[in-house]
Design a protein around this motif. Sequence first.
Motif, PDB file in Angstrom:
ATOM      1  N   LEU A 150      16.234  38.106 -30.180  1.00  0.00           N
ATOM      2  CA  LEU A 150      15.830  37.345 -31.358  1.00  0.00           C
ATOM      3  C   LEU A 150      16.363  37.973 -32.642  1.00  0.00           C
ATOM      4  N   MET A 168       8.728  26.644 -32.205  1.00  0.00           N
ATOM      5  CA  MET A 168       7.354  27.102 -32.035  1.00  0.00           C
ATOM      6  C   MET A 168       6.509  25.876 -31.693  1.00  0.00           C
ATOM      7  N   ASP A 201       5.561  41.267 -34.265  1.00  0.00           N
ATOM      8  CA  ASP A 201       6.356  40.271 -33.563  1.00  0.00           C
ATOM      9  C   ASP A 201       7.171  39.460 -34.571  1.00  0.00           C
ATOM     10  N   SER A 203       8.015  36.461 -34.615  1.00  0.00           N
ATOM     11  CA  SER A 203       7.542  35.102 -34.891  1.00  0.00           C
ATOM     12  C   SER A 203       6.436  35.071 -35.936  1.00  0.00           C
ATOM     13  N   ILE A 207       5.846  31.997 -38.704  1.00  0.00           N
ATOM     14  CA  ILE A 207       4.664  31.134 -38.659  1.00  0.00           C
ATOM     15  C   ILE A 207       3.879  31.241 -39.961  1.00  0.00           C
ATOM     16  N   LEU A 244       6.437  30.406 -28.931  1.00  0.00           N
ATOM     17  CA  LEU A 244       7.722  29.798 -28.620  1.00  0.00           C
ATOM     18  C   LEU A 244       7.572  28.784 -27.489  1.00  0.00           C
ATOM     19  N   THR A 266      11.360  27.406 -36.168  1.00  0.00           N
ATOM     20  CA  THR A 266      12.268  27.789 -35.091  1.00  0.00           C
ATOM     21  C   THR A 266      12.606  29.280 -35.134  1.00  0.00           C
ATOM     22  N   MET A 267      13.065  29.771 -33.999  1.00  0.00           N
ATOM     23  CA  MET A 267      13.568  31.135 -33.872  1.00  0.00           C
ATOM     24  C   MET A 267      14.955  31.052 -33.245  1.00  0.00           C
TER      25      MET A 267
END
Length: 308
Positions: A150, A168, A201, A203, A207, A244, A266-267
């Motif tokens: 990532l 996500m 993390d 993400s 978020i 995810l 998105t990632m």
Amino acid sequence: MAKANIRQIEAFNSVMKTGSVTRAAEAMFVSQPAVTKLLQSFEAACGFKLFSRATGRLVPTPEARQLFAETEKLETGLLRVQNAARAISRRERGQVSVVGFPGISMQFIPREVAAILAERPDVSVTLLTRTSPSIEGAMIAEAADLGLSLLPTDSPALQCRPFAELSMICGLPAGHPLASRAEVSLEDLKGEKLVALGREDLSYAAIAAGFHRLGISMSPTAEVQMLEAACAMVSAGYGVTIVLSLAAAGPPDPNIVFRPLAQRITMQVWLVTSRFGELSQLALELIDVIRRALDALESSFASPVRAR
């Protein structure tokens, strides 16, 4: 004295097995004079007589019989080489190693790899799980042929290319009122107990930024390290989570449902490979298999018409 070549040995072995130049020529798909010429050349290279004629047929000399014990081994070895080359070209044989971040390497890739191994018993796969910040080091140390991270890398020893964009999604207890909706908005989650992946993390920041754009404060009531842990808590009936889309590729769980988010978060997944070596055909096929599976997973959340 000229050295013997493989074609001469093939002709010799064929005559020894079939007992005649005619049948040897048929087996080799060449003319009889061609086989005779190959035998003569091989005999000259050996320095002794290989055959004598008796009642119109070739009879191997004792020396030829001794030699055949060795040339037959060579032919068998060549056949193994040919079979190995054929298996490798068809990607039915070989080894490939992958290092990936936990979200993709704990469930998603193993399921794709299992399908390949089930059909190809001579293929070997090594799958390593590392955090995204650690994948660069694993690749530099040549621990794997390819990495999925990532985080991009700017190491001069590695190539880094965009591989896939993952969404996500929202995980909800099966009986939650929002589970009946085709998609869930971040605004719908205001006041809900949120199970989030930890602040370390990658993400988490994405978020939090999504909530911030709506003027909503992200206040998790629980933080865990793995998306599997977040989903386990939601499955047990506690709170909701945003993870995810890879979470939906895990084992079926009737106690949790996944819905696409109305606000797309998105990632980016990056493909990391060595700059100094080529990937095998098997590795390239595995990359393609993973990419197509990710595309299919993402497509299942692209439209609210198809709910999960």
